[in-house]
Write a protein that holds these residues in place. Structure first.
Motif, PDB file in Angstrom:
ATOM      1  N   ASN A  96     -12.487  -5.680  -3.227  1.00 57.01           N
ATOM      2  CA  ASN A  96     -11.307  -6.120  -2.476  1.00 57.01           C
ATOM      3  C   ASN A  96     -10.050  -6.211  -3.339  1.00 57.01           C
ATOM      4  O   ASN A  96      -8.931  -6.162  -2.819  1.00 57.01           O
ATOM      5  CB  ASN A  96     -11.578  -7.479  -1.817  1.00 57.01           C
ATOM      6  CG  ASN A  96     -12.579  -7.373  -0.679  1.00 57.01           C
ATOM      7  OD1 ASN A  96     -12.641  -6.343   0.001  1.00 57.01           O
ATOM      8  ND2 ASN A  96     -13.366  -8.415  -0.474  1.00 57.01           N
ATOM      9  N   GLU A  99      -7.312  -2.381  -4.286  1.00 53.54           N
ATOM     10  CA  GLU A  99      -6.082  -1.908  -3.649  1.00 53.54           C
ATOM     11  C   GLU A  99      -4.858  -2.622  -4.231  1.00 53.54           C
ATOM     12  O   GLU A  99      -3.823  -1.998  -4.498  1.00 53.54           O
ATOM     13  CB  GLU A  99      -6.134  -2.111  -2.134  1.00 53.54           C
ATOM     14  CG  GLU A  99      -4.898  -1.576  -1.427  1.00 53.54           C
ATOM     15  CD  GLU A  99      -4.874  -1.919   0.051  1.00 53.54           C
ATOM     16  OE1 GLU A  99      -4.003  -1.391   0.756  1.00 53.54           O
ATOM     17  OE2 GLU A  99      -5.716  -2.717   0.498  1.00 53.54           O
ATOM     18  N   GLU A 130     -19.523   3.074   4.909  1.00 53.61           N
ATOM     19  CA  GLU A 130     -18.420   2.637   5.783  1.00 53.61           C
ATOM     20  C   GLU A 130     -17.355   1.867   4.994  1.00 53.61           C
ATOM     21  O   GLU A 130     -16.154   2.074   5.200  1.00 53.61           O
ATOM     22  CB  GLU A 130     -18.959   1.781   6.932  1.00 53.61           C
ATOM     23  CG  GLU A 130     -19.735   2.567   7.968  1.00 53.61           C
ATOM     24  CD  GLU A 130     -20.110   1.713   9.172  1.00 53.61           C
ATOM     25  OE1 GLU A 130     -19.641   0.559   9.255  1.00 53.61           O
ATOM     26  OE2 GLU A 130     -20.867   2.203  10.023  1.00 53.61           O
ATOM     27  N   ILE A 131     -17.802   0.983   4.111  1.00 54.61           N
ATOM     28  CA  ILE A 131     -16.848   0.240   3.282  1.00 54.61           C
ATOM     29  C   ILE A 131     -16.094   1.197   2.370  1.00 54.61           C
ATOM     30  O   ILE A 131     -14.869   1.096   2.214  1.00 54.61           O
ATOM     31  CB  ILE A 131     -17.567  -0.846   2.456  1.00 54.61           C
ATOM     32  CG1 ILE A 131     -18.074  -1.964   3.375  1.00 54.61           C
ATOM     33  CG2 ILE A 131     -16.631  -1.421   1.394  1.00 54.61           C
ATOM     34  CD1 ILE A 131     -18.832  -3.050   2.667  1.00 54.61           C
ATOM     35  N   GLN A 133     -15.459   4.347   2.853  1.00 55.51           N
ATOM     36  CA  GLN A 133     -14.501   5.119   3.651  1.00 55.51           C
ATOM     37  C   GLN A 133     -13.250   4.303   3.958  1.00 55.51           C
ATOM     38  O   GLN A 133     -12.128   4.836   3.934  1.00 55.51           O
ATOM     39  CB  GLN A 133     -15.165   5.583   4.950  1.00 55.51           C
ATOM     40  CG  GLN A 133     -16.179   6.700   4.752  1.00 55.51           C
ATOM     41  CD  GLN A 133     -16.930   7.026   6.026  1.00 55.51           C
ATOM     42  OE1 GLN A 133     -17.379   6.142   6.751  1.00 55.51           O
ATOM     43  NE2 GLN A 133     -17.057   8.309   6.317  1.00 55.51           N
ATOM     44  N   GLU A 134     -13.417   3.022   4.234  1.00 50.17           N
ATOM     45  CA  GLU A 134     -12.277   2.159   4.528  1.00 50.17           C
ATOM     46  C   GLU A 134     -11.380   2.013   3.296  1.00 50.17           C
ATOM     47  O   GLU A 134     -10.147   2.049   3.400  1.00 50.17           O
ATOM     48  CB  GLU A 134     -12.764   0.784   4.984  1.00 50.17           C
ATOM     49  CG  GLU A 134     -11.644  -0.212   5.281  1.00 50.17           C
ATOM     50  CD  GLU A 134     -10.693   0.241   6.362  1.00 50.17           C
ATOM     51  OE1 GLU A 134      -9.500  -0.119   6.286  1.00 50.17           O
ATOM     52  OE2 GLU A 134     -11.137   0.966   7.286  1.00 50.17           O
ATOM     53  N   LYS A 135     -11.994   1.859   2.131  1.00 53.13           N
ATOM     54  CA  LYS A 135     -11.220   1.710   0.893  1.00 53.13           C
ATOM     55  C   LYS A 135     -10.498   3.013   0.537  1.00 53.13           C
ATOM     56  O   LYS A 135      -9.370   2.996   0.035  1.00 53.13           O
ATOM     57  CB  LYS A 135     -12.121   1.275  -0.256  1.00 53.13           C
ATOM     58  CG  LYS A 135     -12.777  -0.084  -0.031  1.00 53.13           C
ATOM     59  CD  LYS A 135     -11.745  -1.178   0.176  1.00 53.13           C
ATOM     60  CE  LYS A 135     -12.393  -2.529   0.386  1.00 53.13           C
ATOM     61  NZ  LYS A 135     -11.403  -3.615   0.594  1.00 53.13           N
ATOM     62  N   LYS A 137      -9.445   5.150   2.712  1.00 56.35           N
ATOM     63  CA  LYS A 137      -8.330   5.196   3.656  1.00 56.35           C
ATOM     64  C   LYS A 137      -7.146   4.385   3.134  1.00 56.35           C
ATOM     65  O   LYS A 137      -5.989   4.812   3.244  1.00 56.35           O
ATOM     66  CB  LYS A 137      -8.776   4.660   5.020  1.00 56.35           C
ATOM     67  CG  LYS A 137      -7.703   4.729   6.096  1.00 56.35           C
ATOM     68  CD  LYS A 137      -8.232   4.205   7.422  1.00 56.35           C
ATOM     69  CE  LYS A 137      -7.147   4.243   8.496  1.00 56.35           C
ATOM     70  NZ  LYS A 137      -7.657   3.718   9.796  1.00 56.35           N
ATOM     71  N   GLN A 138      -7.422   3.225   2.538  1.00 57.69           N
ATOM     72  CA  GLN A 138      -6.362   2.402   1.964  1.00 57.69           C
ATOM     73  C   GLN A 138      -5.649   3.131   0.828  1.00 57.69           C
ATOM     74  O   GLN A 138      -4.416   3.096   0.723  1.00 57.69           O
ATOM     75  CB  GLN A 138      -6.937   1.072   1.467  1.00 57.69           C
ATOM     76  CG  GLN A 138      -7.430   0.151   2.576  1.00 57.69           C
ATOM     77  CD  GLN A 138      -8.126  -1.089   2.035  1.00 57.69           C
ATOM     78  OE1 GLN A 138      -8.274  -1.257   0.822  1.00 57.69           O
ATOM     79  NE2 GLN A 138      -8.564  -1.958   2.931  1.00 57.69           N
ATOM     80  N   THR A 164     -16.379  11.713   3.048  1.00 58.97           N
ATOM     81  CA  THR A 164     -15.086  11.266   2.527  1.00 58.97           C
ATOM     82  C   THR A 164     -13.980  12.317   2.638  1.00 58.97           C
ATOM     83  O   THR A 164     -12.806  11.981   2.500  1.00 58.97           O
ATOM     84  CB  THR A 164     -15.205  10.847   1.050  1.00 58.97           C
ATOM     85  OG1 THR A 164     -15.607  11.983   0.266  1.00 58.97           O
ATOM     86  CG2 THR A 164     -16.221   9.721   0.890  1.00 58.97           C
TER      87      THR A 164
END
Length: 237
Positions: A96, A99, A130-131, A133-135, A137-138, A164
């Motif tokens: 977390n 970013e 999934e996590i 991929q979200e990171k 995206k950020q 990815t």
């Protein structure tokens, strides 16, 4: 050993060498990969493995990233259209705090976000796609790019590549070794070239060390390459 890795991280007793990534069609570097070096351990793999053992991998990764980006930035070593490839472990990318770290370093350095390519290190199993991929995206929202390192070496690399949709895939050096002699390696590389032609992903062939293998790669249509034949890792002068 434990004391050694803690001192290395605390005091940042490491530096970086930079290896060019070449556009083979024009024989010019499109950028450089940053590689950690230190006199305290025999090889970089030992450094990162030791950091894992003392649960300080995230600290090492971000300090290394920061130092390498600042080194390039302070020496004004990249042209505006050149890239800096930096390695990152998937667990650290998913942290977390990552970013926030990237946002801070982008504000402080002279590089543009699109010049920084985060290479996902294949030395670690990705537990939660999934996590990740979200990171990713950020990071992309910040303007940074993504690469998958050592494709073909790790068991999950092809799945990661699909899930990815990276900007670059870097084929493991195994495929360059005696490429001119192996029709099987040539056939597999051609399949990767075809995949990349149908997507936005660019292919980088790593480990080019012999002239005949380089010429074979060029004849096959490989555009981007990296290896000792093209340029060895070295410090920024």
């Amino acid at each position: 050993m434990m004391h050694g890795i803690n001192k290395l991280i605390d005091d940042e007793i490491f530096y970086h060498h930079f290896q060019p990534v070449f556009n083979l069609s024009v024989n010019q570097p499109i950028g450089y990969e940053t590689l950690l070096r230190t006199t305290m351990f025999d090889n970089p793999a030992m450094v990162f493995n030791s950091a894992i053992e003392v649960n300080r991998l995230f600290e090492l990764d971000v300090k290394s990233l920061k130092k390498s980006i600042e080194t390039i930035s302070n020496h004004d070593a990249l042209k505006d259209d050149q890239l800096l490839f930096v390695n990152i472990y998937p667990t650290n990318l998913a942290d977390n705090k990552f970013e926030e770290f990237v946002t801070e370093i982008l504000h402080r350095c002279s590089l543009k976000p699109y010049q920084i390519v985060f290479e996902i290190n294949e030395g670690e199993v990705i537990k939660d796609m999934e996590i990740l991929q979200e990171k990713i995206k950020q990071l992309r929202n910040l303007g940074c790019l993504l690469a998958i390192d050592d494709v073909g070496k790790g068991a999950a690399s092809l799945r990661v590549m699909i899930e990815t949709q990276p900007d670059f895939i870097k084929l493991d050096k195994y495929f360059s070794n005696e490429l001119s002699e192996s029709t099987y390696k040539q056939a597999l590389i051609k399949s990767f070239i075809t995949y990349c032609e149908g997507t936005h992903t660019k292919l980088v062939l790593e480990g080019l060390e012999e002239g005949k293998d380089l010429q074979t790669a060029i004849k096959m249509g490989v555009i981007l390459g990296q290896g000792f034949l093209l340029g060895k890792p070295k410090p920024i002068n």
